[in-house]
Write a protein that holds these residues in place. Structure first.
Motif: not given
Lengths: 189, 189
Positions: B50-79
């Motif tokens: 999940i930490v290596t899942s970040q991806q940049t949209d080639e059209a909008s150049h917007k980056l998404v990564e797990f830190k964008d969602s509190p649920a995924f931050i909780y997921f990483v903390t819990a594990f």
């Protein structure tokens, strides 16, 4: 089969292995029954509150309800199973109160099933909590708008249901701890 | 109190409480250690993926990564907590292998902490799963668009991480079942 609390003068009764510390085991089972009823109550409250959370936006006349999200449907299903399970096992606990010889067998089964129920309850609370948080805050990165500014009653009911669910999860943890302590107390030192 | 299967000729041995069935307890602990390493491995895989899942949209150049969602931050903390816990308890299990007298005390503590870990792992998997499902399918009722059509790599990594997390949850359930069976096997029939 043979309880030694009755007829202590009968030598045949005393030759059989007596149940270890029957008094403390009874106490454990009474707490167990109380916790199972608490779990039932919190499941019921969580279900009733989320099922009655539907709200219609007065501007757009759009209705939201728990069925709109698979996470909430899973939540209702999970707590329906948990409610049914807790009331059945509470009755089983009550039925075993006068039978100290059966308690050990029941305890082990309870630990097995309580573990599964804890997993179900915790994952359902997590899933509904994750989606509810999105409803409350939205997510700019993923272009998900918050909806609680429009559907305020829906979100208040969600929060209430989640609080009850969280309480139920804590009760499920306590049930497992109680069973473990109870089974541990039967091991001779 | 006294099992008479060993050294029935020595009267001094019979007066002390012997460890109950030491051979089978060792087997339980070996399985316990194996399960704890499995839990560590699945936690590690879930976090790394999940930490290596970040991806940049080639059209909008917007980056998404797990830190964008509190649920995924909780997921990483819990594990992270679970991974640390599982490796520490695996070492504790190994250290107690030559000390049969301490195993019973360890077992009870393991059940207590494993219960909490199961709750954490299941709720984190549920929360991340709920949000991931929204990313995959979106939600028309709440006007949340799906994002996996744009961020395909992100979603594939999420799915892999969730699969590993689900496996870890099953291992946590098995750990509790094993401890319960192990502690149950020490009660004299």
């Amino acid at each position: 089969m043979a309880s030694t609390t009755e007829k202590p003068t009968d030598p045949e009764f005393r030759s059989e292995p007596p149940p270890a510390a029957p008094a403390s085991i009874v106490d454990f089972f009474q707490a167990d029954i109380a916790l199972r009823f608490l779990l039932f109550a919190s499941s019921l409250v969580a279900i009733v509150v989320i099922v009655t959370s539907q709200q219609t936006d007065e501007a757009s006349h759009k209705l939201v309800e728990f069925k709109d999200s698979p996470a909430f449907i899973y939540f209702v299903t999970a707590f329906s199973v948990t409610g049914l399970y807790s009331i059945l096992t509470a009755l089983a606990s009550i039925s075993v109160l006068p039978r100290p010889d059966l308690k050990l067998k029941f305890l082990l089964h309870f630990i097995f099933w309580d573990t599964l129920i804890l997993g179900i309850v915790a994952s359902a609370t997590g899933a509904a909590g994750g989606v509810s948080y999105l409803a409350l805050k939205g997510n700019d990165h993923l272009n998900w708008n918050e909806v609680c500014n429009v559907y305020d009653k829906f979100c208040r009911y969600l929060a209430g249901s989640l609080a009850s669910a969280l309480f139920g999860s804590v009760v499920a943890v306590l049930l497992l701890w109680l069973s473990a302590t109870s089974i541990h107390s039967r091991i001779p030192k």
